[in-house]
Scaffold this motif. Structure first.
Motif, short mmCIF file in Angstrom:
data_model
loop_
_atom_site.label_atom_id
_atom_site.label_comp_id
_atom_site.label_asym_id
_atom_site.label_seq_id
_atom_site.Cartn_x
_atom_site.Cartn_y
_atom_site.Cartn_z
N GLU A 1 0.84 -1.20 0.00
CA GLU A 1 0.00 0.00 0.00
C GLU A 1 0.87 1.25 0.00
OE1 GLU A 1 -2.63 -0.17 3.37
OE2 GLU A 1 -3.80 -1.82 2.53
N CYS A 2 1.94 1.23 0.76
CA CYS A 2 2.85 2.39 0.83
C CYS A 2 3.44 2.68 -0.54
CB CYS A 2 3.94 2.12 1.85
SG CYS A 2 5.12 3.48 2.02
N VAL A 3 3.99 1.68 -1.18
CA VAL A 3 4.61 1.86 -2.50
C VAL A 3 3.56 2.30 -3.51
CG1 VAL A 3 5.77 0.66 -4.40
CG2 VAL A 3 6.54 0.30 -2.03
N ASP A 4 2.37 1.70 -3.48
CA ASP A 4 1.30 2.09 -4.40
C ASP A 4 0.94 3.57 -4.23
OD1 ASP A 4 1.23 -0.48 -5.41
OD2 ASP A 4 -0.64 -1.04 -4.39
N LEU A 5 0.81 4.02 -2.98
CA LEU A 5 0.49 5.43 -2.74
C LEU A 5 1.63 6.35 -3.16
CD1 LEU A 5 -1.37 5.26 0.69
CD2 LEU A 5 -2.30 6.09 -1.48
N LEU A 6 2.87 5.93 -2.91
CA LEU A 6 4.01 6.76 -3.33
C LEU A 6 4.02 6.92 -4.85
CD1 LEU A 6 6.76 5.34 -0.96
CD2 LEU A 6 5.75 7.63 -0.88
N GLU A 7 3.69 5.88 -5.55
CA GLU A 7 3.68 5.93 -7.02
C GLU A 7 2.47 6.69 -7.57
OE1 GLU A 7 6.07 5.01 -9.11
OE2 GLU A 7 7.31 4.36 -7.43
#
Length: 182
Positions: free
Chosen positions: A103-109
């Motif tokens: 979820e963190c990586v998805d939001l960062l992207e």
């Protein structure tokens, strides 16, 4: 940063230093001249006025800023949500929450946030997954690490984190760091 805000910030820091000096002398049992007490009292009044000016000049410091908070403790996520929803300094920021690495990586992207408040030990894995996120995103987002794993502080700061906050933290301190980094 608005030059007026910078000047007020510098003035507040100088005034706080003089107040700290009076407090330190008092703690050591030193006799403090009446004049120093009067100056410290006036400094407190000036700081209050400067803070009001900052509020008028700056409005909401997080206005339109995107902040991702990566925290796997669901109780803490709810606490953050409730706290930031009602704080004037945070009310116009756009907060996104991630409870795991994906979820963190998805939001960062997808959101391209201004700030990432990163729990270093997302998902309680070792080595902490936050170290990999820090390595991969340090040049794309301002990262504030918050962790109970204090032994990773130097590694995080040298690896690109702007700040390393040690758990447990007071929420108002976290908000202040977010505002200062924005």
């Amino acid at each position: 940063m608005d030059p007026r805000v910078k000047q007020i910030d510098d003035d507040i820091r100088n005034k706080l230093q003089s107040i700290k000096t009076v407090l330190e002398l008092s703690k050591m049992g030193k006799k403090i001249p009446q004049k120093m007490f009067e100056v410290a009292g006036k400094d407190v009044e000036r700081i209050e006025k400067m803070l009001l000016m900052l509020e008028l000049i700056g409005g909401n410091m997080l206005d339109g800023k995107k902040i991702v908070i990566a925290e796997d403790d669901l109780r803490m996520v709810e606490i953050y949500k409730d706290y930031f929803a009602f704080k004037k300094d945070a009310s116009k920021g756009k907060f996104y929450y991630a409870t795991n690495v994906k979820e963190c990586v998805d939001l960062l992207e997808s959101e391209k946030p201004h700030i990432l408040l990163l729990d270093l030990a997302l998902e309680d894995k070792m080595p902490p997954p936050g170290l990999e996120i820090l390595k991969n995103y340090k040049n794309k987002v301002k990262i504030i690490v918050i962790s109970g794993y204090h032994e990773h502080e130097d590694e995080c700061l040298s690896g690109g984190a702007l700040k390393f906050l040690k758990k447990p933290m007071d929420l108002k301190d976290i908000l202040q760091v977010i505002v200062n980094c924005s």
